[in-house]
Motif scaffolding. Structure first.
Motif, PDB file in Angstrom:
ATOM      1  N   ASN A 190      -4.930 -24.077  -1.724  1.00  0.00           N
ATOM      2  CA  ASN A 190      -4.124 -25.277  -1.946  1.00  0.00           C
ATOM      3  C   ASN A 190      -3.194 -25.454  -0.757  1.00  0.00           C
ATOM      4  O   ASN A 190      -2.801 -24.484  -0.144  1.00  0.00           O
ATOM      5  N   PRO A 191      -2.822 -26.654  -0.396  1.00  0.00           N
ATOM      6  CA  PRO A 191      -3.136 -27.903  -1.085  1.00  0.00           C
ATOM      7  C   PRO A 191      -4.463 -28.529  -0.651  1.00  0.00           C
ATOM      8  O   PRO A 191      -4.957 -29.437  -1.282  1.00  0.00           O
ATOM      9  N   SER A 194      -8.268 -31.079  -2.256  1.00  0.00           N
ATOM     10  CA  SER A 194      -7.755 -29.867  -2.895  1.00  0.00           C
ATOM     11  C   SER A 194      -8.872 -29.158  -3.660  1.00  0.00           C
ATOM     12  O   SER A 194      -9.872 -29.778  -4.037  1.00  0.00           O
TER      13      SER A 194
END
Length: 146
Positions: A50-51, A77
Motif C-alpha cells: 500500500n498505497p 492499490s
C-alpha cells in the motif's frame, strides 16, 4: 465552547494542509497522460504494498552501463487490484512482458502501468492512471496539473 481566533485559524490551516496532502497523493500530475509508451522487458519483482503496487522491470538498453534500465511501473492499490483478479503472484520474477504505460513527465524510466501482454498473448489490465481506469478519459489539458 467558543474558540479564539488563533485556534480557529490553526484548525483551518490544518484542515487545508490535510486536504492538500490527500489531493497531492491522488494526483496523476507526475505522469504524461497525453502519451502512452510500450516497452518489452523481464520482471524483476512485483512490489505488493500500500498505497500502490509497483512492477519493476528490466528493459534492455544498449546505452546503459549494465545493458538495461530498471523501470518502475506504478499501479493501483492491492485492494483495487485484488478486486480486478490480481494477487501477489500475478507476475513472477523472470517473466517476459510487453508493458504499455503513461511515462513520467520528468523523463525518468517507468511510469503508470496501463496493461501488460504476456508471452502467450494474454493481457493483464491495470487500474487508475492519468486517463482513468480503462484509459478512455481524454488527455489532460496542458497546464492543468492533471
Amino acid at each position: 465552547m467558543r474558540l479564539s481566533s488563533p485556534a480557529r485559524a490553526l484548525i483551518a490551516t490544518l484542515g487545508l494542509a490535510a486536504a492538500a496532502t490527500a489531493t497531492g497523493h491522488h494526483s496523476n500530475a507526475m505522469f504524461d497522460g497525453t502519451r502512452q509508451l510500450t516497452v518489452k522487458g523481464t520482471v524483476a519483482k512485483l512490489e505488493w504494498t500500500n498505497p500502490h503496487i509497483f512492477i519493476w522491470v528490466y528493459v534492455p538498453n544498449a546505452a546503459a552501463e549494465n545493458g538495461f534500465d530498471l523501470c518502475a511501473f506504478e499501479n493501483g492499490s492491492p485492494n483495487v487490484l485484488t478486486r480486478l483478479g490480481w494477487s501477489k503472484t500475478t507476475f513472477a520474477a523472470g517473466e517476459e512482458l510487453t508493458i504499455e504505460y503513461w511515462p513520467l513527465v520528468d523523463s525518468r524510466t517507468g511510469g503508470h502501468f496501463f496493461q501488460a501482454t504476456r508471452a502467450d498473448g494474454s493481457v493483464v489490465r491495470g487500474a487508475g492512471g492519468p486517463r482513468g481506469v480503462d484509459g478512455s478519459l481524454p488527455p489532460p489539458l496542458p497546464g492543468s496539473g492533471q
